[in-house]
Design a protein around this motif. Structure first.
Motif, PDB file in Angstrom:
ATOM      1  N   PHE A  63       0.772  -1.238  -0.297  1.00 20.57           N
ATOM      2  CA  PHE A  63      -0.320   0.155   0.593  1.00 20.57           C
ATOM      3  C   PHE A  63       0.788   1.357  -0.256  1.00 20.57           C
ATOM      4  O   PHE A  63       0.629   1.807  -0.923  1.00 20.57           O
ATOM      5  CB  PHE A  63      -0.891   0.181   1.131  1.00 20.57           C
ATOM      6  N   PHE A  64       1.997   1.330   1.061  1.00 19.83           N
ATOM      7  CA  PHE A  64       2.801   2.761   0.635  1.00 19.83           C
ATOM      8  C   PHE A  64       3.449   2.722  -0.513  1.00 19.83           C
ATOM      9  O   PHE A  64       3.725   4.073  -1.097  1.00 19.83           O
ATOM     10  CB  PHE A  64       3.931   1.787   2.296  1.00 19.83           C
ATOM     11  N   VAL A  65       4.397   1.936  -1.234  1.00 27.86           N
ATOM     12  CA  VAL A  65       4.721   1.551  -2.181  1.00 27.86           C
ATOM     13  C   VAL A  65       3.758   2.312  -3.631  1.00 27.86           C
ATOM     14  O   VAL A  65       4.229   2.680  -4.058  1.00 27.86           O
ATOM     15  CB  VAL A  65       6.135   0.853  -2.172  1.00 27.86           C
ATOM     16  N   GLY A  66       2.610   1.629  -3.438  1.00 31.03           N
ATOM     17  CA  GLY A  66       1.769   2.103  -4.492  1.00 31.03           C
ATOM     18  C   GLY A  66       1.383   2.667  -4.076  1.00 31.03           C
ATOM     19  O   GLY A  66       0.304   3.835  -5.187  1.00 31.03           O
ATOM     20  N   ILE A  67       1.549   4.201  -3.409  1.00 32.98           N
ATOM     21  CA  ILE A  67       0.637   5.253  -3.742  1.00 32.98           C
ATOM     22  C   ILE A  67       0.597   6.388  -4.420  1.00 32.98           C
ATOM     23  O   ILE A  67       2.496   6.507  -4.613  1.00 32.98           O
ATOM     24  CB  ILE A  67       0.708   5.919  -2.165  1.00 32.98           C
ATOM     25  N   THR A  68       0.257   6.618  -5.621  1.00 32.93           N
ATOM     26  CA  THR A  68       0.439   7.066  -6.583  1.00 32.93           C
ATOM     27  C   THR A  68       0.087   9.378  -6.494  1.00 32.93           C
ATOM     28  O   THR A  68       0.320   9.827  -7.476  1.00 32.93           O
ATOM     29  CB  THR A  68      -0.402   7.131  -8.455  1.00 32.93           C
ATOM     30  N   ASP A  69      -1.514   8.749  -4.982  1.00 32.16           N
ATOM     31  CA  ASP A  69      -1.814  10.423  -4.816  1.00 32.16           C
ATOM     32  C   ASP A  69      -1.835  10.086  -3.568  1.00 32.16           C
ATOM     33  O   ASP A  69      -2.681  10.419  -2.921  1.00 32.16           O
ATOM     34  CB  ASP A  69      -3.712  10.239  -5.662  1.00 32.16           C
TER      35      ASP A  69
ATOM     36  N   ALA B  14      -2.134  12.978  -1.405  1.00 33.13           N
ATOM     37  CA  ALA B  14      -3.574  13.802  -1.518  1.00 33.13           C
ATOM     38  C   ALA B  14      -4.280  13.017  -0.836  1.00 33.13           C
ATOM     39  O   ALA B  14      -5.296  13.194  -0.152  1.00 33.13           O
ATOM     40  CB  ALA B  14      -3.798  15.069  -1.858  1.00 33.13           C
ATOM     41  N   GLU B  15      -5.015  12.061  -1.784  1.00 34.98           N
ATOM     42  CA  GLU B  15      -6.009  11.055  -1.253  1.00 34.98           C
ATOM     43  C   GLU B  15      -6.248  10.406  -0.693  1.00 34.98           C
ATOM     44  O   GLU B  15      -6.297   9.538   0.352  1.00 34.98           O
ATOM     45  CB  GLU B  15      -5.776  10.637  -2.663  1.00 34.98           C
ATOM     46  N   SER B  16      -4.132   9.569  -0.304  1.00 29.82           N
ATOM     47  CA  SER B  16      -3.846   8.346   0.702  1.00 29.82           C
ATOM     48  C   SER B  16      -3.240   9.570   1.520  1.00 29.82           C
ATOM     49  O   SER B  16      -2.776   8.442   2.457  1.00 29.82           O
ATOM     50  CB  SER B  16      -2.892   7.425   0.336  1.00 29.82           C
ATOM     51  N   ALA B  17      -3.199  10.416   1.659  1.00 24.71           N
ATOM     52  CA  ALA B  17      -3.060  11.351   2.641  1.00 24.71           C
ATOM     53  C   ALA B  17      -3.212  10.596   4.469  1.00 24.71           C
ATOM     54  O   ALA B  17      -2.480  10.077   5.322  1.00 24.71           O
ATOM     55  CB  ALA B  17      -2.855  12.280   3.211  1.00 24.71           C
ATOM     56  N   VAL B  18      -4.099  10.511   4.876  1.00 24.57           N
ATOM     57  CA  VAL B  18      -4.889  10.374   5.760  1.00 24.57           C
ATOM     58  C   VAL B  18      -3.882   8.534   6.255  1.00 24.57           C
ATOM     59  O   VAL B  18      -4.390   8.691   7.435  1.00 24.57           O
ATOM     60  CB  VAL B  18      -6.510  10.370   6.054  1.00 24.57           C
ATOM     61  N   ARG B  19      -4.890   8.205   4.864  1.00 29.70           N
ATOM     62  CA  ARG B  19      -4.685   6.550   5.816  1.00 29.70           C
ATOM     63  C   ARG B  19      -3.140   6.033   5.657  1.00 29.70           C
ATOM     64  O   ARG B  19      -2.875   5.267   6.474  1.00 29.70           O
ATOM     65  CB  ARG B  19      -5.121   5.695   3.992  1.00 29.70           C
ATOM     66  N   LEU B  20      -2.112   7.066   4.941  1.00 30.24           N
ATOM     67  CA  LEU B  20      -0.873   6.900   5.483  1.00 30.24           C
ATOM     68  C   LEU B  20      -0.383   7.044   7.007  1.00 30.24           C
ATOM     69  O   LEU B  20      -0.146   6.338   7.563  1.00 30.24           O
ATOM     70  CB  LEU B  20       0.032   7.817   4.637  1.00 30.24           C
ATOM     71  N   ALA B  21      -0.753   8.340   7.440  1.00 32.32           N
ATOM     72  CA  ALA B  21      -1.025   8.845   8.834  1.00 32.32           C
ATOM     73  C   ALA B  21      -1.480   7.541   9.860  1.00 32.32           C
ATOM     74  O   ALA B  21      -0.849   7.467  10.704  1.00 32.32           O
ATOM     75  CB  ALA B  21      -1.392  10.486   8.989  1.00 32.32           C
TER      76      ALA B  21
ATOM     77  N   PRO C 287       1.937  20.208  -8.499  1.00 32.85           N
ATOM     78  CA  PRO C 287       2.132  18.935  -8.208  1.00 32.85           C
ATOM     79  C   PRO C 287       2.850  18.699  -9.588  1.00 32.85           C
ATOM     80  O   PRO C 287       3.061  17.703 -10.143  1.00 32.85           O
ATOM     81  CB  PRO C 287       1.440  18.315  -7.787  1.00 32.85           C
ATOM     82  N   ASP C 288       2.691  19.384 -10.816  1.00 33.39           N
ATOM     83  CA  ASP C 288       3.371  19.649 -12.545  1.00 33.39           C
ATOM     84  C   ASP C 288       4.199  19.501 -12.213  1.00 33.39           C
ATOM     85  O   ASP C 288       5.070  18.852 -13.035  1.00 33.39           O
ATOM     86  CB  ASP C 288       2.048  20.547 -13.212  1.00 33.39           C
ATOM     87  N   ARG C 289       4.770  19.867 -11.740  1.00 28.62           N
ATOM     88  CA  ARG C 289       6.602  19.658 -11.523  1.00 28.62           C
ATOM     89  C   ARG C 289       7.078  19.160 -10.197  1.00 28.62           C
ATOM     90  O   ARG C 289       7.934  18.163 -10.038  1.00 28.62           O
ATOM     91  CB  ARG C 289       7.316  21.603 -11.387  1.00 28.62           C
ATOM     92  N   ILE C 290       6.558  19.416  -8.683  1.00 25.29           N
ATOM     93  CA  ILE C 290       7.020  18.687  -7.475  1.00 25.29           C
ATOM     94  C   ILE C 290       5.440  18.337  -6.898  1.00 25.29           C
ATOM     95  O   ILE C 290       4.820  18.134  -7.289  1.00 25.29           O
ATOM     96  CB  ILE C 290       7.868  19.438  -7.265  1.00 25.29           C
ATOM     97  N   LYS C 291       6.063  16.735  -6.823  1.00 28.76           N
ATOM     98  CA  LYS C 291       4.723  15.486  -7.263  1.00 28.76           C
ATOM     99  C   LYS C 291       5.344  14.866  -5.898  1.00 28.76           C
ATOM    100  O   LYS C 291       6.230  14.336  -5.505  1.00 28.76           O
ATOM    101  CB  LYS C 291       4.782  14.952  -7.706  1.00 28.76           C
ATOM    102  N   ILE C 292       4.968  15.121  -4.210  1.00 25.66           N
ATOM    103  CA  ILE C 292       4.806  14.294  -3.473  1.00 25.66           C
ATOM    104  C   ILE C 292       4.499  12.300  -3.502  1.00 25.66           C
ATOM    105  O   ILE C 292       2.764  12.440  -3.642  1.00 25.66           O
ATOM    106  CB  ILE C 292       3.880  14.393  -2.178  1.00 25.66           C
ATOM    107  N   ASP C 293       5.243  12.141  -3.626  1.00 29.72           N
ATOM    108  CA  ASP C 293       4.755  10.132  -4.060  1.00 29.72           C
ATOM    109  C   ASP C 293       6.347   9.415  -3.563  1.00 29.72           C
ATOM    110  O   ASP C 293       6.924   9.021  -3.354  1.00 29.72           O
ATOM    111  CB  ASP C 293       5.213  10.457  -5.586  1.00 29.72           C
ATOM    112  N   PRO C 294       4.977   8.721  -2.296  1.00 30.19           N
ATOM    113  CA  PRO C 294       5.634   7.308  -2.053  1.00 30.19           C
ATOM    114  C   PRO C 294       6.064   5.996  -1.925  1.00 30.19           C
ATOM    115  O   PRO C 294       6.945   5.939  -1.631  1.00 30.19           O
ATOM    116  CB  PRO C 294       4.354   7.222  -0.689  1.00 30.19           C
ATOM    117  N   SER C 295       6.003   6.244  -3.763  1.00 35.41           N
ATOM    118  CA  SER C 295       6.247   5.251  -4.187  1.00 35.41           C
ATOM    119  C   SER C 295       7.587   5.429  -4.747  1.00 35.41           C
ATOM    120  O   SER C 295       8.608   4.347  -5.423  1.00 35.41           O
ATOM    121  CB  SER C 295       5.347   5.036  -5.692  1.00 35.41           C
TER     122      SER C 295
END
Length: 507
Positions: free
Chosen positions: A246-252, A254-261, A291-299
């Motif tokens: 789940f962690f390494v599969g996060i692509t968005d 903003a959508e996954s921040a709550v679950r990750l926390a 985010p089109d230039r710098i994107k938070i991406d746990p993958s």
């Protein structure tokens, strides 16, 4: 016994495996590219540093390329003191040594960039060489993640300075602390689990190569490859594997921040990592880097045994055609992160540091694919030909050559066998010389020179193959007084430049 002396064998010319010769075109392309990178780094207030190709082997420490075979990853030798030295494996370990050795003289934060070759004693393969160039930038002595955010912004600005437009690249950011929190949350915290954690990190590092399914096998019992070789896995159960994937599969994010926390809740490092990612996201957004230039991406998983905090990667997102004719995304051209432990090895005290490295050869390939490199055409030299070999004549030919050079015109005096004049013109043709200067005894007596426009002559006479063809091209040749040589050559070169522009459809 045969006393007859054996004929010595001719030495075979051969390039060492895993190394390449660089041609003039490649060298100029690299120089063009690195000049643009250097300009961005200087603009951000970074200063150059150069370290030697060799370091004492112990300075590379645990950051040798393969921790399982540390003596096989580098090229090493012993000096006359019987101390082991190695060709540098990267540009970061030498920086750490330099900072530690000069710590009292260095102004912190220390902001520096370095470009140079690094060497890896690894099996070469297609596109994988034992010597290649890196271009690094680092900030040492800056503990806050604002330094990491700035690195990401500088990477974005560098790619755009090289002509890569927005939408064709993205800087992806993750944090090693978040991964540490995930590992702790699934029960792999503590010193007794260090070996298992390392196996998990190595499995995750294979995500690009094997995909989620292959990584799941390596996280569990193990994976058998196509040849039948079996790699033992990390031994996680299915619930643990699901959380890691789940962690390494996060692509968005903003959508996954709550679950990750929620996943890292109760782990100090995990919570700290999430806060740092959010802080970096807020900083770059405030500075206008969306985010089109710098994107938070746990993958993003890179250098997992090396980095201690934020990690970031510059990825080109456009398609290229590979050797098999398939369309593939170009991928990573550089990356980096925070490595707070590297300088500390020499100091015995914490020294925060962050930085990134650009793979020069790979980025050069990308720029060539985009047509962003080599656009500035190199004009071959004007050739001053030799008709007479006496001292007076040679002196005049050399004087002409120097006058052209002094005026900023690339020029050379023919240095081969001058007695066959046709060979000089063949040389000029093969070299691509734009103009030839000719002065025989008669011209010298009159104080004039013959100036041949070789580009126009070739166009008028068709493909030049012999001296007869050259004689046909005399309409592109004119006589000028010696004092007018430079002005006349400049006029011809300007006309040729205009022709190239027209041919390129620019006018």
């Amino acid at each position: 016994m045969n006393d007859k002396q054996k004929k010595p064998q001719k030495l075979k010319a051969r390039l060492p495996r895993g190394f390449v010769d660089r041609t003039a075109g490649d060298i100029r392309a690299v120089n063009e590219m690195t000049a643009k990178i250097r300009e961005v780094y200087e603009h951000y207030g970074f200063d150059p540093l150069e370290t030697p190709l060799f370091e004492y082997t112990d300075a590379l420490g645990k950051f040798l390329p393969d921790s399982d075979r540390p003596n096989e990853g580098v090229f090493s030798l012993q000096d006359d003191d019987e101390q082991w030295m190695s060709l540098r494996y990267d540009l970061t370990a030498p920086l750490a040594r330099h900072v530690a050795e000069n710590f009292n003289e260095i102004q912190l934060p220390y902001r520096t960039y370095r470009a140079g070759y690094v060497f890896r004693n690894e099996k070469p393969g297609p596109g994988r060489f034992r010597q290649f160039m890196q271009f690094d930038a680092d900030t040492v002595g800056a503990p806050g993640v604002q330094a990491d955010a700035e690195m990401c912004m500088m990477m974005a600005d560098t790619l755009e300075a090289l002509g890569i437009k927005r939408g064709d690249y993205v800087i992806r950011v993750n944090n090693r602390k978040v991964l540490d929190g995930v590992l702790e949350a699934i029960g792999l915290g503590g010193d007794d689990k260090a070996g298992q954690r390392l196996n998990v990190l190595r499995a995750i590092d294979k995500l690009d190569k094997f995909g989620p399914g292959g990584v799941a096998l390596l996280l569990g019992a193990g994976r058998k490859d196509e040849s039948g070789d079996f790699t033992k896995g990390a031994g996680l159960d299915q619930a643990q594997i699901d959380k890691v994937l789940f962690f390494v599969g996060i692509t968005d994010y903003a959508e996954s921040a709550v679950r990750l926390a929620e996943l890292v809740a109760g782990t100090a490092r995990g919570g700290e990592g999430v806060e740092e990612l959010n802080f970096i996201g807020a900083l770059v957004t405030s500075a206008g880097y969306g985010p089109d230039r710098i994107k938070i991406d746990p993958s993003v998983v890179r250098g997992l045994e090396y980095y201690t905090g934020p990690v970031y990667e510059a990825e080109l997102t456009f398609d290229v055609t590979n050797e098999k004719g398939e369309k593939v995304v170009f991928g990573s051209v550089g990356g980096g992160g925070r490595y707070d432990g590297l300088v500390s090895r020499f100091m015995g005290q914490p020294v925060p540091a962050t930085g990134f490295s650009i793979g020069v050869s790979r980025l050069m390939t990308a720029l060539k694919n985009l047509g962003k490199l080599g656009a500035s055409e190199v004009i071959e030299p004007v050739l001053v030909t030799i008709m007479d070999g006496d001292v007076e004549a040679m002196g005049r030919y050399q004087k002409m050559t120097q006058e052209l050079r002094a005026a900023g015109i690339r020029a050379e005096m023919f240095q081969g066998n001058w007695k066959k004049f046709g060979n000089q013109l063949k040389y000029a043709d093969r070299r691509g010389c734009p103009v030839a200067i000719i002065q025989g005894g008669d011209e010298r007596a009159e104080g004039v020179v013959q100036i041949k426009d070789l580009i126009e002559g070739k166009r008028l006479s068709g493909e030049i193959e012999d001296n007869a063809s050259w004689r046909e091209a005399r309409v592109a040749q004119e006589t000028a007084p010696e004092p007018d040589l430079v002005a006349k050559v400049k006029e011809i070169l300007a006309a040729q430049a205009e022709d190239r522009k027209r041919a390129g459809g620019d006018v």
